[in-house]
Write a protein that holds these residues in place. Structure first.
Motif, PDB file in Angstrom:
ATOM      1  N   GLY A 322      35.795  24.631  31.833  1.00 57.86           N
ATOM      2  CA  GLY A 322      36.104  25.663  32.704  1.00 57.86           C
ATOM      3  C   GLY A 322      36.726  26.760  32.311  1.00 57.86           C
ATOM      4  O   GLY A 322      36.403  28.090  32.158  1.00 57.86           O
ATOM      5  N   CYS A 323      38.052  26.436  31.565  1.00 61.58           N
ATOM      6  CA  CYS A 323      38.854  27.527  30.942  1.00 61.58           C
ATOM      7  C   CYS A 323      37.992  28.237  29.889  1.00 61.58           C
ATOM      8  O   CYS A 323      38.204  29.428  29.578  1.00 61.58           O
ATOM      9  CB  CYS A 323      40.061  26.714  30.241  1.00 61.58           C
ATOM     10  N   ALA A 324      37.400  27.499  29.004  1.00 62.94           N
ATOM     11  CA  ALA A 324      36.452  28.057  27.854  1.00 62.94           C
ATOM     12  C   ALA A 324      35.602  29.062  28.520  1.00 62.94           C
ATOM     13  O   ALA A 324      35.457  30.245  27.994  1.00 62.94           O
ATOM     14  CB  ALA A 324      35.765  27.070  26.980  1.00 62.94           C
ATOM     15  N   ALA A 325      34.830  28.768  29.590  1.00 61.43           N
ATOM     16  CA  ALA A 325      34.008  29.421  30.337  1.00 61.43           C
ATOM     17  C   ALA A 325      34.641  31.069  30.674  1.00 61.43           C
ATOM     18  O   ALA A 325      34.155  31.803  30.680  1.00 61.43           O
ATOM     19  CB  ALA A 325      33.264  28.868  31.446  1.00 61.43           C
ATOM     20  N   ALA A 326      35.767  30.618  31.463  1.00 62.56           N
ATOM     21  CA  ALA A 326      36.578  31.901  32.080  1.00 62.56           C
ATOM     22  C   ALA A 326      36.807  32.818  30.752  1.00 62.56           C
ATOM     23  O   ALA A 326      36.682  33.968  30.911  1.00 62.56           O
ATOM     24  CB  ALA A 326      37.656  31.403  32.721  1.00 62.56           C
ATOM     25  N   LEU A 327      37.346  32.060  29.686  1.00 65.59           N
ATOM     26  CA  LEU A 327      37.820  33.134  28.616  1.00 65.59           C
ATOM     27  C   LEU A 327      36.520  33.879  28.097  1.00 65.59           C
ATOM     28  O   LEU A 327      36.705  35.112  28.020  1.00 65.59           O
ATOM     29  CB  LEU A 327      38.165  32.104  27.412  1.00 65.59           C
ATOM     30  N   ALA A 328      35.538  33.327  27.908  1.00 64.21           N
ATOM     31  CA  ALA A 328      34.181  33.880  27.360  1.00 64.21           C
ATOM     32  C   ALA A 328      33.861  34.944  28.479  1.00 64.21           C
ATOM     33  O   ALA A 328      33.552  35.915  28.279  1.00 64.21           O
ATOM     34  CB  ALA A 328      33.124  33.137  27.069  1.00 64.21           C
ATOM     35  N   ASN A 329      33.814  34.532  29.661  1.00 64.06           N
ATOM     36  CA  ASN A 329      33.442  35.359  30.881  1.00 64.06           C
ATOM     37  C   ASN A 329      34.469  36.828  30.855  1.00 64.06           C
ATOM     38  O   ASN A 329      33.929  37.815  30.920  1.00 64.06           O
ATOM     39  CB  ASN A 329      33.416  34.893  32.279  1.00 64.06           C
ATOM     40  N   LEU A 330      35.645  36.644  30.749  1.00 64.34           N
ATOM     41  CA  LEU A 330      36.518  37.822  30.985  1.00 64.34           C
ATOM     42  C   LEU A 330      36.188  38.789  29.571  1.00 64.34           C
ATOM     43  O   LEU A 330      36.404  40.051  29.757  1.00 64.34           O
ATOM     44  CB  LEU A 330      37.942  37.248  31.017  1.00 64.34           C
ATOM     45  N   ASP A 331      36.092  37.975  28.569  1.00 67.23           N
ATOM     46  CA  ASP A 331      35.710  38.752  27.319  1.00 67.23           C
ATOM     47  C   ASP A 331      34.388  39.631  27.571  1.00 67.23           C
ATOM     48  O   ASP A 331      34.365  40.925  27.056  1.00 67.23           O
ATOM     49  CB  ASP A 331      35.549  38.114  26.274  1.00 67.23           C
ATOM     50  N   LEU A 332      33.390  39.246  28.280  1.00 65.50           N
ATOM     51  CA  LEU A 332      32.506  39.660  28.343  1.00 65.50           C
ATOM     52  C   LEU A 332      32.605  41.230  29.531  1.00 65.50           C
ATOM     53  O   LEU A 332      31.974  42.022  29.233  1.00 65.50           O
ATOM     54  CB  LEU A 332      31.249  38.995  29.175  1.00 65.50           C
ATOM     55  N   TYR A 333      33.302  40.803  30.314  1.00 69.11           N
ATOM     56  CA  TYR A 333      33.989  41.950  31.192  1.00 69.11           C
ATOM     57  C   TYR A 333      34.135  43.088  30.472  1.00 69.11           C
ATOM     58  O   TYR A 333      33.744  44.425  30.662  1.00 69.11           O
ATOM     59  CB  TYR A 333      35.022  41.573  31.867  1.00 69.11           C
ATOM     60  N   GLU A 334      34.945  42.782  29.442  1.00 69.93           N
ATOM     61  CA  GLU A 334      35.433  43.891  28.659  1.00 69.93           C
ATOM     62  C   GLU A 334      34.134  44.732  27.533  1.00 69.93           C
ATOM     63  O   GLU A 334      33.987  45.644  27.620  1.00 69.93           O
ATOM     64  CB  GLU A 334      36.436  43.486  27.692  1.00 69.93           C
ATOM     65  N   LYS A 335      33.516  43.748  26.704  1.00 67.88           N
ATOM     66  CA  LYS A 335      32.506  44.096  25.911  1.00 67.88           C
ATOM     67  C   LYS A 335      31.634  44.630  26.633  1.00 67.88           C
ATOM     68  O   LYS A 335      30.925  45.786  26.092  1.00 67.88           O
ATOM     69  CB  LYS A 335      31.879  42.776  25.431  1.00 67.88           C
ATOM     70  N   ARG A 336      30.933  44.503  27.965  1.00 75.36           N
ATOM     71  CA  ARG A 336      30.022  44.902  28.553  1.00 75.36           C
ATOM     72  C   ARG A 336      30.294  46.150  29.601  1.00 75.36           C
ATOM     73  O   ARG A 336      29.829  46.581  30.445  1.00 75.36           O
ATOM     74  CB  ARG A 336      29.056  44.088  29.213  1.00 75.36           C
ATOM     75  N   ILE A 416      26.091  41.212  48.866  1.00 73.75           N
ATOM     76  CA  ILE A 416      27.235  40.545  47.945  1.00 73.75           C
ATOM     77  C   ILE A 416      26.564  39.984  46.579  1.00 73.75           C
ATOM     78  O   ILE A 416      26.465  38.805  46.299  1.00 73.75           O
ATOM     79  CB  ILE A 416      27.874  39.606  48.784  1.00 73.75           C
ATOM     80  N   PRO A 417      25.954  41.021  45.940  1.00 75.08           N
ATOM     81  CA  PRO A 417      25.285  40.649  44.811  1.00 75.08           C
ATOM     82  C   PRO A 417      25.814  40.197  43.435  1.00 75.08           C
ATOM     83  O   PRO A 417      27.110  40.658  43.274  1.00 75.08           O
ATOM     84  CB  PRO A 417      24.491  41.930  44.272  1.00 75.08           C
ATOM     85  N   PRO A 418      25.326  39.416  42.565  1.00 76.04           N
ATOM     86  CA  PRO A 418      25.880  39.187  41.119  1.00 76.04           C
ATOM     87  C   PRO A 418      26.498  40.488  41.009  1.00 76.04           C
ATOM     88  O   PRO A 418      26.030  41.481  40.773  1.00 76.04           O
ATOM     89  CB  PRO A 418      24.749  38.677  40.428  1.00 76.04           C
ATOM     90  N   LEU A 419      27.769  40.255  40.220  1.00 76.52           N
ATOM     91  CA  LEU A 419      28.479  41.758  39.605  1.00 76.52           C
ATOM     92  C   LEU A 419      27.688  42.552  38.793  1.00 76.52           C
ATOM     93  O   LEU A 419      28.019  43.550  38.670  1.00 76.52           O
ATOM     94  CB  LEU A 419      29.931  41.361  39.401  1.00 76.52           C
ATOM     95  N   ALA A 420      27.036  41.965  37.870  1.00 75.27           N
ATOM     96  CA  ALA A 420      26.342  42.640  36.761  1.00 75.27           C
ATOM     97  C   ALA A 420      24.915  42.989  37.070  1.00 75.27           C
ATOM     98  O   ALA A 420      24.174  43.591  36.147  1.00 75.27           O
ATOM     99  CB  ALA A 420      26.731  41.844  35.475  1.00 75.27           C
TER     100      ALA A 420
END
Ligand SMILES: Cc1ncc(COP(=O)(O)O)c(C=O)c1O
Length: 443
Positions: A322-336, A416-420
């Motif tokens: 879960g922590c690895a998922a969250a880290l990758a997810n938060l990176d994607l927020y920035e990257k995209r 309340i759609p998926p954020l992306a």
């Protein structure tokens, strides 16, 4: 659907579902995801219009988050945080305290309700450890904080939780600033009245109130209540004035839902404890967190025999996948550059919502970021039941027939759609909502 699936589905007891009616419904079995679509066992595709219970960010299917989870699984699938550290939980905690201004420590759980339980226990024990016990809690009407015992107490909804009352703690409720249906004709007066009531309650409980608990930025499950500008900031000031901790619940509203990464910062308020969940892992893994300040954390330090440690922990607390998922997810927020996309889609949503104002069954529309509630009413009364069925079921059934999954809250249509989600898909969701309003007008 093949026979195995149709037999299997009858053994599942579904949440918030009248199971007597369930078997009569043409309920679908989701077998895969493709982008923002859910695909059922017969190959039908549905746009995920509920963000799979408000947590989905990137849609469904492989991406960098899945890769990070696979990498983590191939290193180690799970190791406990009881007495050991783990690399992903340490890295994620550092990332979160960097994002959440004023927060210094992260406590992990695996769902939002538990994150709230931890927040309540932290608040109680903080005062206990300081030898100044404060035992009362204050929360907002229409608030919802989850389904565990403490969370039900602070987010009490009679229809849902009446049967569980013997388990619950009595909590002091203060009014929520919902203009629609109130006796006020403007937000300023309503907000003034709500703050007056809040201050009166905190004053009455002076020296006894452990914390005030509220959703940050907006209430969702209690009926989409968007706070007026300044409301949360003033509540935050009142908590300081009366020496009460402020617990903010950003489980549903944090990480972009309302257009800001950290909603309490956008509200210019400062919590003592804040909870995140849902979008934290973009819906790829159950994970939630309770963050707090160094000042609170310090009160839990002492000799082992002082018994000041926080007695809370789950088997899967801070699960490394879960922590690895969250880290990758938060990176994607920035990257995209997700926040910018959310702002643009929010403008689009705002514009589309004007089309609903003309309907004589729309009582009120409330919107912020990528959250909107369209409250249905006929002749001033909530539109809950049709001749043959409930409005909620009508909307879900009819939307599925149109290739979109929608799930209203009683008489409130939820956007309340998926954020992306892309503009094209959002357009389809709005088209279907409008079509259903037009159909409902005639029923
Ligand atoms: C504001 C808020 N807090 C807490 C929760 C509970 O989270 P979970 O369902 O992960 O237990 C929810 C769930 O919808 C929520 O909306």
């Amino acid at each position: 659907m093949n026979s195995l699936q149709s037999a299997d589905k009858r053994f599942v007891w579904h949440p918030y579902t009248q199971m007597r009616d369930w078997s009569k419904w043409d309920n679908r079995v989701i077998v895969r995801g493709e982008g923002f679509y859910l695909v059922d066992s017969e190959g039908n595709r549905y746009l995920d219009g509920t963000a799979s219970m408000w947590c989905n960010v990137w849609g469904h299917g492989p991406n960098e988050v899945v890769e990070a989870m696979k990498d983590q699984l191939s290193n180690i699938q799970h190791s406990t945080l009881f007495g050991l550290a783990s690399e992903p939980s340490a890295r994620l905690a550092k990332k979160l305290v960097g994002l959440a201004r004023g927060m210094d420590r992260v406590f992990y759980t695996d769902n939002g309700s538990s994150a709230i339980e931890v927040a309540l226990k932290m608040a109680l024990q903080y005062w206990h450890n300081r030898c100044r016990p404060k035992k009362e809690f204050v929360s907002l009407e229409h608030g919802y904080h989850g389904d565990t015992v403490g969370a039900m107490s602070v987010g009490y909804i009679e229809q849902f939780f009446g049967a569980y009352k013997p388990l619950l703690k009595k909590v002091h409720r203060i009014p929520s600033p919902l203009l629609y249906g109130s006796r006020f004709d403007n937000e300023k007066d309503l907000m003034g009245w709500c703050l007056e009531k809040a201050e009166k309650t905190l004053k009455k409980l002076e020296g006894r109130c452990a914390a005030l608990v509220m959703e940050s930025g907006a209430q969702i499950a209690g009926g989409v209540v968007i706070y007026p500008r300044g409301f949360q900031k003033e509540i935050s000031k009142l908590c300081k004035k009366y020496d009460t901790l402020l617990i903010l619940d950003e489980i549903a509203t944090g990480f972009g839902r309302l257009g800001s990464m950290i909603e309490y910062a956008a509200q210019k308020s400062q919590p003592d404890i804040v909870c995140f969940g849902k979008a934290l892992t973009a819906g790829y893994f159950p994970l939630a967190v309770t963050l707090t300040t160094e000042k609170i954390f310090a009160e839990f330090l002492g000799k082992y025999s002082d018994n000041k440690q926080l007695y809370h922990g789950h088997t899967f607390t801070g699960h490394p996948v879960g922590c690895a998922a969250a880290l990758a997810n938060l990176d994607l927020y920035e990257k995209r550059n997700l926040m910018q996309q959310i702002q643009q889609n929010s403008q689009y949503l705002k514009q589309r919502l004007t089309e609903f104002t003309k309907s004589d069954i729309v009582g009120d529309i409330r919107h912020k970021g990528l959250l909107a509630g369209i409250e249905l009413a006929r002749k001033g009364k909530p539109l809950i039941n049709l001749k043959k069925e409930r409005v909620g079921y009508f909307i879900m059934r009819e939307s599925l027939e149109r290739g979109v999954h929608l799930r209203p809250l009683g008489n409130i249509m939820m956007i309340i759609p998926p954020l992306a989600m892309g503009k094209e898909e959002l357009e389809r969701i709005m088209d279907v909502n409008l079509e259903l309003v037009k159909k409902l007008e005639k029923l």
